[in-house]
Structure formats: C-alpha cells, structure tokens
Design a protein around this motif. Sequence first.
Motif, PDB file in Angstrom:
ATOM      1  N   LEU A 187      14.284  38.310  77.915  1.00  0.00           N
ATOM      2  CA  LEU A 187      15.071  37.911  79.086  1.00  0.00           C
ATOM      3  C   LEU A 187      15.815  36.606  78.865  1.00  0.00           C
ATOM      4  O   LEU A 187      16.788  36.305  79.572  1.00  0.00           O
ATOM      5  N   GLU A 188      15.390  35.808  77.893  1.00  0.00           N
ATOM      6  CA  GLU A 188      16.077  34.545  77.603  1.00  0.00           C
ATOM      7  C   GLU A 188      17.515  34.764  77.155  1.00  0.00           C
ATOM      8  O   GLU A 188      18.343  33.854  77.252  1.00  0.00           O
ATOM      9  N   ALA A 189      17.820  35.961  76.699  1.00  0.00           N
ATOM     10  CA  ALA A 189      19.192  36.265  76.263  1.00  0.00           C
ATOM     11  C   ALA A 189      20.132  36.487  77.440  1.00  0.00           C
ATOM     12  O   ALA A 189      21.338  36.667  77.243  1.00  0.00           O
ATOM     13  N   HIS A 190      19.606  36.454  78.665  1.00  0.00           N
ATOM     14  CA  HIS A 190      20.415  36.716  79.857  1.00  0.00           C
ATOM     15  C   HIS A 190      20.406  35.474  80.745  1.00  0.00           C
ATOM     16  O   HIS A 190      19.434  35.238  81.480  1.00  0.00           O
ATOM     17  N   PRO A 191      21.475  34.676  80.695  1.00  0.00           N
ATOM     18  CA  PRO A 191      21.495  33.392  81.414  1.00  0.00           C
ATOM     19  C   PRO A 191      21.358  33.524  82.928  1.00  0.00           C
ATOM     20  O   PRO A 191      20.925  32.574  83.589  1.00  0.00           O
ATOM     21  N   ASP A 192      21.744  34.679  83.481  1.00  0.00           N
ATOM     22  CA  ASP A 192      21.672  34.836  84.931  1.00  0.00           C
ATOM     23  C   ASP A 192      20.297  35.303  85.406  1.00  0.00           C
ATOM     24  O   ASP A 192      20.087  35.515  86.600  1.00  0.00           O
ATOM     25  N   VAL A 193      19.354  35.448  84.483  1.00  0.00           N
ATOM     26  CA  VAL A 193      18.020  35.944  84.824  1.00  0.00           C
ATOM     27  C   VAL A 193      17.015  34.802  84.790  1.00  0.00           C
ATOM     28  O   VAL A 193      16.975  34.009  83.848  1.00  0.00           O
ATOM     29  N   GLU A 194      16.206  34.711  85.827  1.00  0.00           N
ATOM     30  CA  GLU A 194      15.132  33.725  85.905  1.00  0.00           C
ATOM     31  C   GLU A 194      13.807  34.458  86.093  1.00  0.00           C
ATOM     32  O   GLU A 194      13.685  35.310  86.990  1.00  0.00           O
ATOM     33  N   VAL A 195      12.840  34.170  85.251  1.00  0.00           N
ATOM     34  CA  VAL A 195      11.504  34.751  85.422  1.00  0.00           C
ATOM     35  C   VAL A 195      10.809  33.992  86.545  1.00  0.00           C
ATOM     36  O   VAL A 195      10.448  32.818  86.386  1.00  0.00           O
ATOM     37  N   ALA A 196      10.642  34.657  87.672  1.00  0.00           N
ATOM     38  CA  ALA A 196      10.055  33.999  88.839  1.00  0.00           C
ATOM     39  C   ALA A 196       8.547  33.862  88.715  1.00  0.00           C
ATOM     40  O   ALA A 196       7.944  33.019  89.377  1.00  0.00           O
ATOM     41  N   GLY A 197       7.939  34.702  87.878  1.00  0.00           N
ATOM     42  CA  GLY A 197       6.503  34.617  87.709  1.00  0.00           C
ATOM     43  C   GLY A 197       5.967  35.791  86.917  1.00  0.00           C
ATOM     44  O   GLY A 197       6.702  36.697  86.537  1.00  0.00           O
ATOM     45  N   GLU A 198       4.668  35.738  86.667  1.00  0.00           N
ATOM     46  CA  GLU A 198       3.980  36.812  85.955  1.00  0.00           C
ATOM     47  C   GLU A 198       2.737  37.196  86.749  1.00  0.00           C
ATOM     48  O   GLU A 198       2.134  36.358  87.424  1.00  0.00           O
ATOM     49  N   ALA A 199       2.375  38.469  86.649  1.00  0.00           N
ATOM     50  CA  ALA A 199       1.150  38.946  87.285  1.00  0.00           C
ATOM     51  C   ALA A 199       0.435  39.875  86.315  1.00  0.00           C
ATOM     52  O   ALA A 199       1.065  40.658  85.606  1.00  0.00           O
ATOM     53  N   ARG A 200      -0.900  39.782  86.300  1.00  0.00           N
ATOM     54  CA  ARG A 200      -1.687  40.607  85.386  1.00  0.00           C
ATOM     55  C   ARG A 200      -2.134  41.911  86.007  1.00  0.00           C
ATOM     56  O   ARG A 200      -2.575  42.819  85.310  1.00  0.00           O
TER      57      ARG A 200
END
Length: 247
Positions: free
Chosen positions: A20-33
């Motif tokens: 996802l780092e290759a997409h500047p308009d994308v922000e990882v809001a969080g992770e869940a297991r």
Amino acid sequence: MKVLIVDDSRLARAELRRLLEAHPDVEVAGEARNAEEARAQLAAQPVDLLLLDIHMPGETGFELLASLEAAPPVVFTTAYDAHALRAFEVNALDYLLKPVQEARLGAALDKVRAQQPADAPSAAVEAAPVPAPATPLTAQDQVFVKDGERCWFVRLGEVRLFEINGSYTQIYFEQHRPLIPRTLSQLEARLDPKLFFRANRQQIINLNFVEGVEPWFSHSLRLTLRGGEVVEVSRQQSVRFRELLSL
C-alpha cells in the motif's frame, strides 16, 4: 482513502502495508487480528476499504460482515480460492489470493476509487466522527443482507423498495427479493429521508427509482418504479410527495 487491514497473520498484514505504500492516496487506518478487533476499530473510525482475510481464529471474514449493520467496501484476501463465489455473492469488490500481487491490489484500489463520489472527500482527507446508531445511512453505505443460506453486500442506493411481507420486510434490488427481520419503522429511522420515502404503511420507496407518476383515487398517486413495481401512495403521503418534489 483509509484502509483497515484485517488478518490474523502478522506477516500478511506487514506485506499489505508494504504494498500500500506505493499508493500515496492510501492511508492504513489500522490493523486487526480478528473480527472482534475489527469491529472495535470500525466503531472508532470510518474507513473507505476493508482488506479482509476469510479464515481467522473465531469468526470468519464472512461472519464479521454479517455482524455489521453497515460496512465499507470489502476486498477479500485469502490463501484459498474455494470461497471466491461466495465472496462475490456478498458483493465484495475483489478477491485477492495470497501472496497478493502488486498489480492485483492496485486494480482493487481502482475499483474503490471509482465508487467514491467525485465531490466527496475520502475518510483519509476528512476524518468525520463516527455516526451514532440513529444517524441516517447514506446511499453510499453498504449493508450485509442474509436470507437463509444466501447473503449479499448491497449499497443502499441500489435498493428501490422496502415492503412488508408478514412479520418481515422484503428488500428489492436488482433481481433479488430477500427477507430481513426488520419492521418498516426500524428501517425508516435509519434511512435518509431525502432518498427514501414512506409511500404507505406497507412500503418505502427509493425516490431515484421512480419512473412514472399518475393521479389515483381520492387525490392519491400511483408510482411506477424501474423494475416494474407499482406503488400506491396513501392520500396523506401523496400530499407530502407533491410538496417534496415541487419547485
């Protein structure tokens, strides 16, 4: 675009973050297991996309969706292709096999971008507070619908009619007519009144699907919806309908 990654594998989550780092308009809001953590994060903040694993300890990805009253668009990520058909039956935007390929992930993100209204900022730009349960759902909100063994993930703007059927409510979208254990009053409290109109005691219509209007008995109206359904508007609601749509 805010993305929530839901996967029980730490390595899988890390790999998705890297891609996802290759997409500047994308922000990882969080992770869940797992599903429980995902529900908590979705309650804490809105997101534009769920990257959702299917096989997780406890509840599966499908069971997570079934527990949500409204959910963002979903792209499934899994090591197995056996659930592809079911994924598309719930209207998932895409189904990515692990290891996820960069090009396939990019294509899935393009599908999400294509669905976002041009004049509406994404959650990554405008982090609005989480709506309270009584806040009306918009046309862009997606809801999980289950009827027997069948299930769908449908955008509310695609539903043209809600109709009482015994102790259930029948939902009309595309060629489908599933039943849900909700009353019209419960649904009306959640639906956007600018889009959905209570035509009578039995039916709520999507105004965007009204194809024809004709006068009916006692100054009431009869509406024809795209899809062929005919709805008779009560006399009192006919007055409201005229006021609502008049200049």
